[in-house]
Design a protein around this motif. Structure first.
Motif, short mmCIF file in Angstrom:
data_model
loop_
_atom_site.label_atom_id
_atom_site.label_comp_id
_atom_site.label_asym_id
_atom_site.label_seq_id
_atom_site.Cartn_x
_atom_site.Cartn_y
_atom_site.Cartn_z
N VAL A 43 0.86 -1.19 0.00
CA VAL A 43 0.00 0.00 0.00
C VAL A 43 0.89 1.23 0.00
N CYS A 44 0.64 2.16 -0.89
CA CYS A 44 1.50 3.35 -0.96
C CYS A 44 1.34 4.16 0.34
N PRO A 45 2.43 4.81 0.80
CA PRO A 45 2.37 5.51 2.08
C PRO A 45 1.25 6.54 2.17
N TYR A 46 0.90 7.15 1.04
CA TYR A 46 -0.16 8.17 1.10
C TYR A 46 -1.52 7.50 1.34
N ALA A 47 -1.78 6.43 0.60
CA ALA A 47 -3.04 5.71 0.80
C ALA A 47 -3.09 5.11 2.21
N THR A 68 -8.90 8.12 -8.80
CA THR A 68 -7.76 8.47 -9.65
C THR A 68 -6.64 7.43 -9.64
N CYS A 69 -6.66 6.50 -8.69
CA CYS A 69 -5.70 5.38 -8.74
C CYS A 69 -6.29 4.21 -7.96
N ASP A 70 -5.74 3.02 -8.20
CA ASP A 70 -6.27 1.81 -7.56
C ASP A 70 -6.13 1.87 -6.04
N GLN A 71 -5.04 2.50 -5.58
CA GLN A 71 -4.81 2.55 -4.14
C GLN A 71 -5.91 3.37 -3.44
N MET A 72 -6.36 4.41 -4.10
CA MET A 72 -7.42 5.23 -3.51
C MET A 72 -8.77 4.49 -3.53
N ARG A 73 -8.99 3.73 -4.59
CA ARG A 73 -10.21 2.90 -4.63
C ARG A 73 -10.18 1.91 -3.46
N GLY A 244 3.91 12.57 -6.58
CA GLY A 244 2.64 12.43 -5.88
C GLY A 244 2.51 13.47 -4.77
N PRO A 245 1.45 13.37 -3.99
CA PRO A 245 1.21 14.37 -2.94
C PRO A 245 2.22 14.25 -1.81
N LEU A 246 2.54 15.39 -1.18
CA LEU A 246 3.42 15.37 -0.02
C LEU A 246 2.59 15.11 1.23
N THR A 269 4.28 18.74 -7.38
CA THR A 269 3.72 17.56 -6.72
C THR A 269 2.20 17.62 -6.83
N GLU A 270 1.56 16.52 -6.47
CA GLU A 270 0.10 16.51 -6.57
C GLU A 270 -0.54 17.49 -5.59
N SER A 271 0.16 17.77 -4.50
CA SER A 271 -0.39 18.72 -3.53
C SER A 271 0.07 20.15 -3.82
N ARG A 332 8.64 9.81 -5.84
CA ARG A 332 7.51 8.88 -5.98
C ARG A 332 7.47 7.96 -4.77
N TYR A 333 6.28 7.57 -4.40
CA TYR A 333 6.13 6.65 -3.28
C TYR A 333 6.36 5.22 -3.75
N LEU A 334 6.96 4.45 -2.86
CA LEU A 334 7.07 3.03 -3.12
C LEU A 334 5.65 2.49 -3.29
N TRP A 335 5.45 1.61 -4.21
CA TRP A 335 4.16 0.99 -4.50
C TRP A 335 3.19 1.92 -5.22
N CYS A 336 3.69 3.04 -5.69
CA CYS A 336 2.84 3.89 -6.54
C CYS A 336 3.19 3.58 -7.99
N ASP A 337 2.37 2.76 -8.61
CA ASP A 337 2.65 2.33 -9.99
C ASP A 337 2.53 3.48 -10.97
N LEU A 338 1.59 4.38 -10.71
CA LEU A 338 1.35 5.46 -11.67
C LEU A 338 2.60 6.31 -11.88
N TRP A 339 3.19 6.75 -10.79
CA TRP A 339 4.36 7.62 -10.93
C TRP A 339 5.60 6.83 -11.33
N HIS A 340 5.71 5.61 -10.82
CA HIS A 340 6.87 4.80 -11.19
C HIS A 340 6.89 4.56 -12.70
S1 SF4 Z 1 -1.40 8.14 -7.21
FE1 SF4 Z 1 0.31 7.08 -6.28
S2 SF4 Z 1 0.88 8.38 -4.55
FE2 SF4 Z 1 -1.19 8.96 -5.12
S3 SF4 Z 1 -2.47 7.68 -3.78
FE3 SF4 Z 1 -2.24 6.65 -5.76
S4 SF4 Z 1 -0.58 5.21 -5.41
FE4 SF4 Z 1 -0.46 6.75 -3.79
#
Ligand code: SF4
Length: 418
Positions: A43-47, A68-73, A244-246, A269-271, A332-340
């Motif tokens: 799970v990405c640190p932000y989620a 906007t991403c699977d982690q948020m869903r 991604g967001p800070l 950044t997203e924020s 980029r956060y670890l486990w964030c596929d979008l930014w990676h």
């Molecule tokens: S876009 Fe990336 S950084 Fe933002 S919540 Fe989704 S996985 Fe985490």
């Protein structure tokens, strides 16, 4: 006033305010194993921060998340399952070039409106919505105009303020963007977390009503934990921070970059400022204010999740040269596929060197690794400047390179195009 927490820049706070509720942009805290019981692997640190802090004790009447991403869903599903807080998952289409996608976004705003009414809001009239939208835009413009005189952390916090509740005169945010005479720069590394003053306003999903006289961003920066080093925002190697967001704890990276001789002139950044909405069309605002909001948000915000995400590159293509950016810190956060997944495309498209920083949340070695990479990056950029040209290659220390690039710096890649 009831408060509605949210974390996506695709949610217009004007829409929530016009319903008589207070939007609360969340500055979440990193989840730490020792303190919070550990993060979930994958799970990405932000989620993870959203999940850890969305509790009934938060004071929020509801939480709005987006697709906007699977982690948020995933986060939305987990919060809903835990029934800790009413959650609204807003569908934001990744595609944007068709009228159907635009219509879907507009329909989702209307669905969000019905949800807001269910939790105690009131249906806004067109005049109310237009008035609120103008108020937000005026304050946003003021914040952006002050960018050059604010430190990177101050500007980031001011941008966060304009995503929250703005009172009738916008006075609560205007007071927060008066330039400080001295920029406070903590000499500590980012991992030590936010300043003492900042810690009191974060740590759980918080619901702040700015009418109650909360601290301004400037007062947050001026904490006992910060040294009063005098450095003007105009000094240092101009850099962009992209990713991604800070998290609230992450703002230390802005100070760290400044203390190493860099200067964030573009917070992408997203924020940050990249995801502020575009200007409102006054004619459309008078005619159909909701439509004007759709254009300003869905039609204007360049983000990584969009398909195609060419608008983000167009935006960077305009902003990088106009700000004189000499290097991109790609975080980029670890486990964030979008930014990676975007890293390689960015390297190929960027006219300036790109430093890849992966942030692992609570990983112990993360802070020192980040510091070493930033040092090497800035050292390399300042070396390139003193030679009067950009370097064409990076050599390792054991190659005998002058200036001694660290292994980390070998992650850099240069564009050799003329
Ligand atoms: S876009 Fe990336 S950084 Fe933002 S919540 Fe989704 S996985 Fe985490």
């Amino acid at each position: 006033m009831k408060c509605v927490a949210y974390v996506s820049p695709m949610v217009p706070p004007e829409w929530i305010t016009a319903h008589g509720l207070a939007p609360s942009w969340q500055q979440l805290r990193t989840v730490r194993r020792d303190r919070d019981g550990g993060t979930v692997r994958g799970v990405c640190p932000y989620a993870a921060a959203v999940l850890a802090t969305a509790t009934a004790e938060s004071g929020a009447a509801a939480l709005v998340l987006t697709t906007t991403c699977d982690q948020m869903r995933y986060a939305a599903a987990m919060v809903e399952r835990g029934r800790s807080l009413p959650v609204f998952l807003m569908h934001v289409p990744a595609t944007w070039q068709t009228s159907a996608a635009r219509q879907l976004y507009r329909d989702e705003l209307l669905r969000l409106g019905r949800f807001l009414v269910q939790i105690g809001g009131a249906v806004p009239g067109a005049e109310t919505l237009a008035r609120v939208a103008r108020r937000y835009e005026a304050v946003r413009r003021q914040v952006v105009e002050r960018r050059a005189v604010l430190g990177a952390r101050e500007f980031a916090l001011a941008v966060a303020e304009v995503r929250g509740f703005i009172d009738e005169g916008g006075t609560n945010v205007r007071a927060a963007i008066t330039p400080a005479r001295n920029i406070s720069i903590p000499t500590r590394i980012a991992s030590e977390g936010p300043s003492l003053a900042l810690r009191v306003s974060i740590g759980r999903l918080s619901c702040r009503n700015n009418k109650s006289g909360n601290e301004s961003p400037r007062s947050k920066v001026r904490s006992p934990a910060c040294s009063e080093t005098a450095q003007t925002p105009s000094a240092g190697i101009p850099l962009a921070l992209l990713g991604g967001p800070l998290l609230a704890d992450d703002h230390g990276i802005l100070d760290t970059i400044e203390s190493l001789g860099g200067r964030i002139v573009l917070d992408a950044t997203e924020s940050g400022e990249r995801t502020l909405p575009g200007p409102l069309d006054e004619a459309r605002l008078a005619q159909d204010p909701l439509d004007a909001l759709v254009d300003a948000y869905f039609g204007s915000i360049p983000d990584v999740f969009r398909r195609p995400n060419t608008a983000m590159y167009d935006w960077l293509g305009r902003e990088l040269p106009s700000r004189g950016v000499r290097g991109i810190v790609f975080r980029r956060y670890l486990w964030c596929d979008l930014w990676h997944a975007e890293l390689q495309s960015l390297r190929e498209a960027s006219p300036v060197p790109v430093l890849d920083l992966d942030a692992a949340g609570d990983e112990q070695s993360s802070a020192n690794r980040t510091l070493a990479r930033l040092e090497a990056f800035l050292e390399m950029l300042s070396g390139a400047s003193s030679l009067g040209k950009r370097p064409s290659s990076i050599r390792r220390e054991d190659d005998g390179a002058a200036g001694g690039c660290r292994d980390d710096a070998c992650l850099l890649r240069f564009d050799h195009r003329p």
